[in-house]
Design a protein around this motif. Structure first.
Motif, mmCIF file in Angstrom:
data_model
loop_
_atom_site.group_PDB
_atom_site.id
_atom_site.type_symbol
_atom_site.label_atom_id
_atom_site.label_comp_id
_atom_site.label_asym_id
_atom_site.label_seq_id
_atom_site.Cartn_x
_atom_site.Cartn_y
_atom_site.Cartn_z
ATOM 1 N N GLN A 270 -19.630 -8.536 -0.099
ATOM 2 C CA GLN A 270 -18.777 -9.725 -0.037
ATOM 3 C C GLN A 270 -17.423 -9.359 0.577
ATOM 4 O OE1 GLN A 270 -18.460 -11.814 -3.795
ATOM 5 N NE2 GLN A 270 -16.453 -12.667 -3.271
ATOM 6 N N ILE A 271 -16.873 -10.267 1.360
ATOM 7 C CA ILE A 271 -15.562 -10.035 1.949
ATOM 8 C C ILE A 271 -14.493 -10.256 0.881
ATOM 9 C CG2 ILE A 271 -13.923 -10.712 3.731
ATOM 10 C CD1 ILE A 271 -16.443 -9.377 4.785
ATOM 11 N N ILE A 272 -13.710 -9.212 0.625
ATOM 12 C CA ILE A 272 -12.632 -9.331 -0.349
ATOM 13 C C ILE A 272 -11.304 -9.040 0.335
ATOM 14 C CG2 ILE A 272 -14.146 -8.677 -2.256
ATOM 15 C CD1 ILE A 272 -12.625 -5.974 -2.333
ATOM 16 N N THR A 273 -10.237 -9.555 -0.229
ATOM 17 C CA THR A 273 -8.894 -9.371 0.318
ATOM 18 C C THR A 273 -7.958 -8.892 -0.791
ATOM 19 O OG1 THR A 273 -8.250 -11.660 -0.140
ATOM 20 C CG2 THR A 273 -9.237 -11.200 2.021
ATOM 21 N N ASN A 274 -6.803 -8.415 -0.384
ATOM 22 C CA ASN A 274 -5.729 -8.086 -1.312
ATOM 23 C C ASN A 274 -4.424 -8.544 -0.670
ATOM 24 O OD1 ASN A 274 -3.803 -6.997 -3.046
ATOM 25 N ND2 ASN A 274 -4.902 -5.066 -3.326
ATOM 26 N N PRO A 275 -4.178 -9.865 -0.678
ATOM 27 C CA PRO A 275 -3.001 -10.389 0.015
ATOM 28 C C PRO A 275 -1.683 -9.865 -0.524
ATOM 29 C CG PRO A 275 -4.062 -12.085 -1.327
ATOM 30 C CD PRO A 275 -4.996 -10.934 -1.284
ATOM 31 N N ALA A 276 -1.628 -9.539 -1.813
ATOM 32 C CA ALA A 276 -0.375 -9.023 -2.378
ATOM 33 C C ALA A 276 -0.022 -7.683 -1.747
ATOM 34 C CB ALA A 276 -0.494 -8.896 -3.893
ATOM 35 N N TYR A 277 -0.995 -6.797 -1.595
ATOM 36 C CA TYR A 277 -0.701 -5.506 -0.981
ATOM 37 C C TYR A 277 -0.386 -5.663 0.504
ATOM 38 C CZ TYR A 277 -0.940 -0.561 0.236
ATOM 39 O OH TYR A 277 -0.635 0.706 0.695
ATOM 40 N N ALA A 278 -1.070 -6.592 1.170
ATOM 41 C CA ALA A 278 -0.732 -6.863 2.571
ATOM 42 C C ALA A 278 0.730 -7.276 2.706
ATOM 43 C CB ALA A 278 -1.647 -7.950 3.134
ATOM 44 N N GLN A 279 1.206 -8.096 1.773
ATOM 45 C CA GLN A 279 2.602 -8.531 1.815
ATOM 46 C C GLN A 279 3.559 -7.378 1.529
ATOM 47 O OE1 GLN A 279 4.117 -11.461 2.765
ATOM 48 N NE2 GLN A 279 2.041 -11.828 3.543
ATOM 49 N N VAL A 280 3.164 -6.460 0.659
ATOM 50 C CA VAL A 280 3.993 -5.277 0.408
ATOM 51 C C VAL A 280 4.192 -4.493 1.697
ATOM 52 C CG1 VAL A 280 4.041 -3.012 -0.714
ATOM 53 C CG2 VAL A 280 3.442 -5.047 -2.033
ATOM 54 N N PHE B 298 12.310 -3.311 -3.675
ATOM 55 C CA PHE B 298 11.484 -4.240 -4.441
ATOM 56 C C PHE B 298 10.281 -3.578 -5.096
ATOM 57 C CE2 PHE B 298 9.349 -4.133 -0.388
ATOM 58 C CZ PHE B 298 8.014 -4.434 -0.635
ATOM 59 N N VAL B 299 9.705 -2.555 -4.468
ATOM 60 C CA VAL B 299 8.526 -1.909 -5.054
ATOM 61 C C VAL B 299 8.908 -1.158 -6.326
ATOM 62 C CG1 VAL B 299 6.714 -0.204 -4.714
ATOM 63 C CG2 VAL B 299 7.342 -1.735 -2.837
ATOM 64 N N ALA B 300 9.925 -0.312 -6.244
ATOM 65 C CA ALA B 300 10.354 0.457 -7.415
ATOM 66 C C ALA B 300 10.775 -0.455 -8.557
ATOM 67 C CB ALA B 300 11.491 1.391 -7.023
ATOM 68 N N GLN B 301 11.457 -1.534 -8.229
ATOM 69 C CA GLN B 301 11.910 -2.453 -9.268
ATOM 70 C C GLN B 301 10.734 -3.147 -9.954
ATOM 71 O OE1 GLN B 301 14.591 -4.878 -6.972
ATOM 72 N NE2 GLN B 301 15.972 -3.154 -6.575
ATOM 73 N N ALA B 302 9.730 -3.526 -9.165
ATOM 74 C CA ALA B 302 8.549 -4.166 -9.755
ATOM 75 C C ALA B 302 7.787 -3.198 -10.649
ATOM 76 C CB ALA B 302 7.642 -4.702 -8.650
ATOM 77 N N MET B 303 7.703 -1.938 -10.238
ATOM 78 C CA MET B 303 7.019 -0.940 -11.059
ATOM 79 C C MET B 303 7.724 -0.753 -12.399
ATOM 80 S SD MET B 303 5.962 2.092 -8.416
ATOM 81 C CE MET B 303 4.783 1.843 -7.092
ATOM 82 N N GLU B 304 9.036 -0.646 -12.372
ATOM 83 C CA GLU B 304 9.786 -0.451 -13.612
ATOM 84 C C GLU B 304 9.610 -1.639 -14.548
ATOM 85 O OE1 GLU B 304 14.425 -0.454 -15.032
ATOM 86 O OE2 GLU B 304 13.905 0.843 -13.334
ATOM 87 N N ALA B 305 9.717 -2.848 -14.009
ATOM 88 C CA ALA B 305 9.604 -4.043 -14.852
ATOM 89 C C ALA B 305 8.224 -4.138 -15.487
ATOM 90 C CB ALA B 305 9.908 -5.292 -14.026
ATOM 91 N N PHE B 306 7.183 -3.814 -14.720
ATOM 92 C CA PHE B 306 5.838 -3.956 -15.259
ATOM 93 C C PHE B 306 5.520 -2.847 -16.255
ATOM 94 C CE2 PHE B 306 1.236 -4.222 -15.365
ATOM 95 C CZ PHE B 306 1.041 -5.588 -15.401
#
Length: 654
Positions: free
Chosen positions: A209-219, A248-256
């Protein structure tokens, strides 16, 4: 006694050509690397592009929140640019140019033994969840390598991964198997992962099946957007690194990470990773540790990884030959005698790994002694006619080793079928033990058994890639960690944190004790071999956790001693011992355990059992996912080979 000759049969030819070669654990990564070479990129450009593609197409085996180690050698100088002229048959690099590619993040600054043991109430670092997360090193390391030694613009390198993440790719059966087995955890606890990997009805995708990961594409697109239009190529890469490490990446990692979530101990904890930890991390290159073997120089990582285990095993094997007046017969991985001696040497080297290896910036590792001829002879003298069922670390320089037996648990039936074993199971719970079968189209020990329950008890795997170009540039990298089964997905990033800290001990006496800033003793362990003329000859690597060097060793012996081709060596039946402490939670080991592929033959298996090995035969094609690229020293011809097990790894080139 002569070394065994290869069988005439191989699953595919060793590819040969003069333009460039690539091999990896997934065909789309291999095709990506070859595409970059065809469009004028060098081996580094190709490897980095393929590495980001692996994040997308093998998310159960590695991810942006993970780590990597490798080796490389560059033919030119400066930023790695080439004028396109092929060098002579000797190749463009020499052994002195071989460097370790260091992308292993350390323990965060708040990751202390006291916090884990006294505050969190843990006896070990968990096998799943953010408390097991080292500083994610993979993305920053790839970008560093591209800036230092690549030639392409970042936008061109990332275009392949962005395309597969945004527009989709056919999902491999092994990814589906992993998602299906961990789906109960996603539904019950890791709901952000359920939103990423399950459909609206809570079902896993179907194979193909064709799958996507749009969130990582946006990163990745946001990393590109961080770069100045009027700057240099390196300026744009450095801007992307800054957005990753401090933006933004480091900040998202810390928050999560700060949000409590289910860990492998069955309880909810918050992680300790902070944005400042990413800002502090510095990937780069280091001097390799080397060993001279039969006119070749074998290069590995330092003892912050398990790489020197392979070198020490070779030293013990050579010492065994001297002690017993042997030439090659004890090195033959096709015979019961050879398998016995090799496995016994590996047990001794692995025991020394567990007793002495650690980050040299924090502990004094007696590496020179461990690799010395005199110490190797001491260790080789311990190899008897029957299998040892003990953990036997040595006493280099008269030091007293820690008591390894008190640190691990014995477990019967431990098969080692899981590549890069991300074990987070209760050993006494038989319902969670791995079984010999795997998912559709997946051989056990290839893409890994993955067991899970709703407490976050999982197992995972790793990737590997190799690239060589006509100019003599050569790269070998083993990316891992940040599996989709490592911890809950971070919604705005499309990936999760890794679990490499589970290799650290909550025991101050261990050289691999958890310490802020110390690199956990990773199992990631690629190999780069230089020939008698000093020029790099070939690379080799595989997923497999504790088994990585064990599966590489028979192939190296077959190539260097036996004169086999790369594909012959990779196709040949292999084996590994489980009579050592697992690097992964919960530290199970099986005294005298030996796993062999059935193709070694019934008579060989019977003799191994007669020697006292507790033999498990998981299948005929079940162990390892080796790939390799190289150069023929006599003709300058390039070659590549890849593992057929699991029908996923491929080589390409011309």
């Amino acid at each position: 006694m002569a070394f065994s000759t290869p069988d005439a049969f191989t699953t595919r030819p060793t590819l040969r050509g003069s333009f460039g070669m690539a091999a990896s654990t997934h065909w789309l990564a291999t095709a990506t690397a070859q595409s970059v070479l065809e469009r004028g990129g060098n081996a580094v450009d190709a490897a980095v592009a393929a590495g980001f593609v692996l994040h997308v197409v093998e998310p159960h085996l590695n991810g942006p929140g993970g780590d990597l180690t490798g080796l490389f050698a560059m033919a030119g100088s400066g930023d790695g640019a080439s004028d396109g002229a092929a060098d002579d048959a000797a190749g463009g690099a020499d052994a002195s140019a071989v460097r370790v590619f260091m992308g292993q993040g350390p323990a965060p600054r708040r990751a202390t033994i006291e916090h884990y043991r006294d505050v969190e109430g843990l006896a070990d670092v968990p096998g799943a969840g953010a408390l097991a997360a080292a500083v994610p090193g993979a993305v920053d390391a790839w970008l560093w390598l591209l800036a230092e030694h690549g030639t392409w613009e970042l936008s061109d390198v990332l275009a392949y991964a962005i395309g597969y993440a945004a527009d989709g790719h056919p999902v491999a059966p092994a990814v589906v198997t992993t998602i299906e087995r961990i789906a109960p955890l996603f539904r019950s606890h890791w709901t952000s992962s359920a939103a990423l990997w399950l459909d609206a009805e809570g079902n896993a995708p179907r194979p193909g099946q064709i799958i996507t990961n749009p969130a990582y594409a946006q990163v990745l697109l946001r990393l590109l957007a961080a770069g100045p239009d009027d700057g240099t190529r390196v300026d744009r890469i450095e801007a992307a690194r800054a957005a990753w490490k401090t933006g933004f990446v480091a900040q998202a990692m810390e928050a999560f990470a700060a949000r409590p979530h289910r860990h492998s101990d069955g309880r909810d904890h918050a992680g300790v990773l902070e944005a400042a930890d990413l800002a502090d991390f510095r990937p780069g290159d280091e001097e390799p540790v080397t060993y001279s073997f039969r006119g070749h120089t074998i290069a590995k990582t330092g003892p912050w990884g398990q790489g020197p285990v392979l070198l020490q095993t070779l030293a013990i094997l050579e010492a065994y030959g001297r002690l017993h007046g042997l030439t090659d017969e004890h090195l033959d991985p096709s015979t019961a005698f050879g398998i016995h001696v090799i496995a016994e040497a590996e047990k001794l080297a692995l025991a020394d790994r567990d007793a002495w290896y650690g980050d040299p910036a924090f502990v004094d590792v007696p590496l020179a002694t461990l690799l010395s001829d005199s110490y190797a002879e001491e260790r080789a003298a311990l190899i008897g006619e029957t299998a040892s069922a003990e953990l036997r670390p040595g006493s280099p320089d008269g030091r007293t080793p820690i008591d390894l037996a008190s640190l691990g648990e014995t477990g019967s039936g431990k098969t080692g079928l899981v590549d890069d074993i991300e074990v987070a199971e209760e050993v006494e719970d038989a319902a969670l033990e791995a079984e010999p079968g795997a998912g559709p189209g997946v051989a056990p020990g290839v893409d890994g058994e993955l067991t899970t329950d709703t407490s976050g008890q999982t197992r995972g795997d790793t990737c590997h890639l190799d690239v060589i170009d006509a100019q003599g540039n050569i790269v070998t990298v083993t990316p891992s960690g940040g599996w989709l089964q490592s911890s809950p997905a971070i919604p705005e990033l499309g990936f999760c944190l890794g679990t490499r800290l589970q290799m650290s001990w909550l025991d101050e006496t261990s050289p691999s004790a958890l310490q802020p800033g110390a690199r956990p003793r990773t199992t990631l362990s690629a190999t780069l071999v230089s020939g008698p003329d000093g020029a790099p000859l070939f690379t080799l690597g595989t997923p497999g956790g504790d088994q990585q060097d064990q599966w590489q060793l028979p192939a190296l012996l077959r190539i260097i001693v036996g004169g086999w081709s790369g594909q012959q060596a990779i196709d040949a039946p292999t084996f590994h011992t489980t009579s050592h402490l697992s690097s992964f939670w919960p530290r199970v080991w099986e005294p005298a355990g030996l796993i062999v592929e059935g193709r070694v033959g019934a008579s060989v298996i019977a003799e191994l059992e007669a020697r006292g090995h507790r033999v498990t035969v998981p299948g005929d094609w079940s162990l390892g996912r080796l790939s390799a690229v190289g150069r023929d020293a006599a003709t300058g011809t390039l070659w590549a080979a890849a593992n057929p097990r699991g029908a996923q790894g491929y080589a390409a080139g011309r």
